[in-house]
Write an enzyme that holds these catalytic residues in place. Sequence first.
Site, short mmCIF file in Angstrom:
data_model
loop_
_atom_site.label_atom_id
_atom_site.label_comp_id
_atom_site.label_asym_id
_atom_site.label_seq_id
_atom_site.Cartn_x
_atom_site.Cartn_y
_atom_site.Cartn_z
N THR A 28 0.85 -1.20 0.00
CA THR A 28 0.00 0.00 0.00
C THR A 28 0.88 1.25 0.00
O THR A 28 1.93 1.27 0.64
CB THR A 28 -0.90 -0.01 1.25
OG1 THR A 28 -1.77 -1.15 1.15
CG2 THR A 28 -1.76 1.24 1.35
N THR A 31 4.41 4.12 -3.68
CA THR A 31 5.44 3.29 -4.32
C THR A 31 4.84 1.94 -4.71
O THR A 31 5.06 1.44 -5.83
CB THR A 31 6.65 3.09 -3.38
OG1 THR A 31 6.89 4.30 -2.68
CG2 THR A 31 7.89 2.70 -4.15
N ASP A 83 6.19 -4.09 -1.05
CA ASP A 83 5.55 -2.99 -0.32
C ASP A 83 6.53 -1.82 -0.21
O ASP A 83 7.74 -1.99 -0.43
CB ASP A 83 5.13 -3.47 1.09
CG ASP A 83 3.94 -2.68 1.64
OD1 ASP A 83 3.65 -1.58 1.13
OD2 ASP A 83 3.31 -3.17 2.60
N ALA A 85 7.82 1.64 2.30
CA ALA A 85 8.14 1.84 3.72
C ALA A 85 8.28 3.34 3.99
O ALA A 85 8.56 4.12 3.07
CB ALA A 85 9.43 1.13 4.08
N ASP A 86 8.07 3.70 5.23
CA ASP A 86 8.29 5.09 5.63
C ASP A 86 9.73 5.33 6.03
O ASP A 86 10.28 6.42 5.82
CB ASP A 86 7.34 5.45 6.78
CG ASP A 86 5.89 5.32 6.32
OD1 ASP A 86 5.53 6.00 5.35
OD2 ASP A 86 5.14 4.52 6.91
N LYS A 96 6.56 1.38 9.13
CA LYS A 96 5.50 1.39 8.15
C LYS A 96 4.20 1.85 8.80
O LYS A 96 4.10 1.86 10.02
CB LYS A 96 5.30 -0.02 7.55
CG LYS A 96 6.37 -0.36 6.52
CD LYS A 96 6.09 -1.66 5.80
CE LYS A 96 4.76 -1.73 5.12
NZ LYS A 96 4.49 -0.67 4.14
N GLY A 97 3.24 2.19 7.95
CA GLY A 97 1.92 2.56 8.47
C GLY A 97 1.56 4.00 8.23
O GLY A 97 0.51 4.44 8.67
N GLU A 105 -0.62 -5.03 6.35
CA GLU A 105 0.72 -5.10 5.74
C GLU A 105 1.59 -6.07 6.53
O GLU A 105 2.35 -6.86 5.96
CB GLU A 105 1.36 -3.71 5.72
CG GLU A 105 0.73 -2.78 4.71
CD GLU A 105 1.26 -1.36 4.77
OE1 GLU A 105 1.17 -0.67 3.76
OE2 GLU A 105 1.76 -0.92 5.83
C1 5RP Z 1 1.25 2.39 4.21
C2 5RP Z 1 2.73 2.24 4.23
C3 5RP Z 1 3.48 2.71 3.03
O1 5RP Z 1 4.20 1.64 2.51
C4 5RP Z 1 4.41 3.81 3.43
O2 5RP Z 1 3.62 4.84 4.03
C5 5RP Z 1 5.18 4.37 2.25
O3 5RP Z 1 4.33 5.10 1.40
P1 5RP Z 1 4.83 5.73 0.05
O4 5RP Z 1 5.22 4.61 -0.87
O5 5RP Z 1 3.61 6.49 -0.45
O6 5RP Z 1 5.98 6.65 0.34
O7 5RP Z 1 3.33 1.75 5.15
O8 5RP Z 1 0.68 1.99 5.42
#
Ligand code: 5RP
Length: 230
Positions: A28, A31, A83, A85-86, A96-97, A105
């Site tokens: 989610t 990315t 997936d 990641a933050d 994450k989250g 996730e």
């Molecule tokens: C969602 C997440 C996302 O993987 C995380 O927020 C990264 O998002 P992005 O790819 O938009 O930078 O953990 O719950």
Amino acid sequence: MTSDDQKRAAAEKVLEFIEPGMALGLGTGSTAEHFVRELAVRVRAGLKVRATSTSDRTEALARELGIPVVTLDELGAPDITVDGADEVDSELRLIKGGGGALLREKVVAAASKHMIVIADWTKHVGALGAFPLPVEIVTLAPHTTMRRVAEVVAGAGCRGNLISLRGGERPFRTDQGNFIADVTCEFIPNPNELARSLSGIAGVVEHGLFIGLCQTLILGHSNGLEIVTR
Ligand code: 5RP
């Protein structure tokens, strides 16, 4: 290359890991969305895969683009989950989250044979904690649970322990109907220990520290891609 170009480049690279017939976990975020869109192009060209999703919004996107999506129970263990990641550190521990999907996730990642994180280089950090740590909590007595979370975060030696309910007076609800508390840790000296302690708090459903789950990281840089494996 913009950060979005780097995310897309990492998403294109991860397709090299996907083989026909694989069961996939779809992450989610922006990315992961690049990955879902690239995967859909291959699916429309004849690639046969089965997939499960880590959020309702990814599921809706995947279905719209023609990727078959089933529940995790119907799918069984995903061969690969891709997936975003933050934050990710050099041991491939993650926060994450940010998008609020951390519970599903983590359930999907933990069930997977291989988790690959795709990200732009800004997500790679020396130490976890600058990104506020999302903690999914039950809706019963959120402020009581949040006080306990703040105590545990302070006890774990984090520099900050400010905590806020995502959405404030109109709290954000996760796909599972829970709330999210975001904790400003600033610096997490021992992510493994904090993860264990948070898991022990009554009222905490799950937290955004992903430890020992990611095996491969594909990072987009302005001058190319870096692949890190554990
Ligand atoms: C969602 C997440 C996302 O993987 C995380 O927020 C990264 O998002 P992005 O790819 O938009 O930078 O953990 O719950």
